[in-house]
Design a protein around this motif. Structure first.
Motif, mmCIF file in Angstrom:
data_model
loop_
_atom_site.group_PDB
_atom_site.id
_atom_site.type_symbol
_atom_site.label_atom_id
_atom_site.label_comp_id
_atom_site.label_asym_id
_atom_site.label_seq_id
_atom_site.Cartn_x
_atom_site.Cartn_y
_atom_site.Cartn_z
ATOM 1 N N SER A 34 0.833 -1.212 0.000
ATOM 2 C CA SER A 34 0.000 0.000 0.000
ATOM 3 C C SER A 34 0.860 1.251 0.000
ATOM 4 C CB SER A 34 -0.920 -0.006 1.218
ATOM 5 O OG SER A 34 -1.832 -1.080 1.158
ATOM 6 N N ASP A 35 1.965 1.220 0.753
ATOM 7 C CA ASP A 35 2.861 2.373 0.825
ATOM 8 C C ASP A 35 3.508 2.647 -0.526
ATOM 9 O OD1 ASP A 35 4.373 4.417 2.399
ATOM 10 O OD2 ASP A 35 6.079 3.179 1.790
ATOM 11 N N ARG A 38 0.912 4.158 -2.776
ATOM 12 C CA ARG A 38 0.629 5.539 -2.374
ATOM 13 C C ARG A 38 1.722 6.472 -2.871
ATOM 14 N NH1 ARG A 38 2.664 8.551 1.366
ATOM 15 N NH2 ARG A 38 3.721 6.800 2.400
ATOM 16 N N GLU A 42 1.383 9.552 -5.521
ATOM 17 C CA GLU A 42 1.834 10.908 -5.218
ATOM 18 C C GLU A 42 2.843 11.391 -6.248
ATOM 19 O OE1 GLU A 42 3.377 10.634 -1.286
ATOM 20 O OE2 GLU A 42 1.403 10.659 -0.305
ATOM 21 N N ARG A 47 -4.585 9.110 -9.285
ATOM 22 C CA ARG A 47 -5.043 7.946 -8.550
ATOM 23 C C ARG A 47 -4.985 6.737 -9.460
ATOM 24 N NH1 ARG A 47 -10.621 7.680 -4.977
ATOM 25 N NH2 ARG A 47 -10.022 5.878 -3.698
#
Length: 282
Positions: A34-35, A38, A42, A47
């Motif tokens: 997930s990190d 993300r 960014e 998205r």
């Protein structure tokens, strides 16, 4: 911006049923997956996944990035392979017929040369029958040439049609024997051409014999007659006759690779590159 580690996680996650499953494949925790996603989101400012408690799917931007990510990772892997490990050195004695040298072969050799610039290529160009003899005498490591119909020797690479080729805008006078430009015996294309003529019942006469395809092409461009050549040798100044449909149908020719019994690492590497390229040449 496009960290390869994040891209690898992203492509794995896109192909997995969940981030947890992607983590199992990558040896990461679900939170690490997930990190990475993300941070990638960014980085690109878009998205990439639509996520809720029950489902997960790529967004339109995610689908677009997935195409680029796979290309980037493939290029990254090729670069790592080229610059890691021991560099190949040595010499490869390679034989080929000149019709291949004027066709698809240069691209295959360029791929080898770009990856292994320190390997010396010693290239012999000649009739396939002569190259077979040199291989059997231990004077070649590897050759690419034609295979006679019914023979099994060699590893098939690709096949291509033969065509009647002559100077542009030529109309062949079918009331006269066909004026042929041929390679000398024992030539595979010569034998195939004469066999096709024999089956068709057409009469012919040999007006020119050349020891190379380049010579046959020059004679055909000069208007001396017809030459039966592999399709990839056609060009703006060497085309099929206007009444080509009335001429005998010519067979395909099959190209094969043959190797010595024992191959050095450089020779085996070139062989693998040639064989991996064969499907795109058919």
């Amino acid at each position: 911006m496009l960290n390869p580690v994040w891209l690898h996680t992203f492509t794995t996650a896109a192909a997995s049923s969940s981030f947890t499953e992607a983590g199992r494949q990558l040896g990461l925790t679900q939170s690490s997956v997930s990190d990475h996603i993300r941070r990638l989101e960014e980085s690109v400012g878009r998205r990439l996944f639509v996520r809720d408690t029950h489902s997960r799917a790529l967004t339109a931007d995610g689908e677009s990035l997935l195409v680029h990510a796979r290309l980037i990772l493939e290029a990254h892997a090729r670069a790592e392979a080229q610059f890691s490990g021991e560099r190949l050195r040595g010499r490869v004695r390679f034989g080929t017929s000149d019709d291949l040298a004027m066709g698809p072969l240069p691209d295959m050799l360029a791929a080898f040369r770009s990856q292994h610039p320190e390997v010396e290529l010693e290239i012999t160009i000649g009739l396939t029958s002569d190259l077979y003899a040199l291989l059997d005498q231990g004077k070649l490591d590897l050759l690419v040439g034609k295979r006679r119909s019914g023979e099994s020797r060699g590893h098939s690479m690709f096949s291509t049609p033969m065509q009647w080729l002559t100077r542009p805008e030529t109309h062949v006078d079918l009331s006269q024997p066909l004026p042929l430009i041929l390679l000398p015996e024992p030539s595979i294309t010569r034998a195939a051409t004469l066999q096709a003529l024999g089956k068709s019942g057409h009469h012919w006469r040999i007006v020119c014999t050349s020891g190379s395809h380049a010579g046959c092409m020059a004679a055909a461009r000069g208007g001396l007659g017809l030459s039966a050549l592999p399709q990839h040798l056609a060009s703006r100044d060497l085309t099929v006759p206007l009444n080509n449909a009335s001429l005998p149908v010519l067979p395909d020719v099959e190209y094969v690779a043959l190797t010595a019994r024992r191959l050095s690492r450089p020779a085996d590497t070139l062989y693998q590159i040639l064989m991996s390229s064969r499907l795109s040449r058919g």
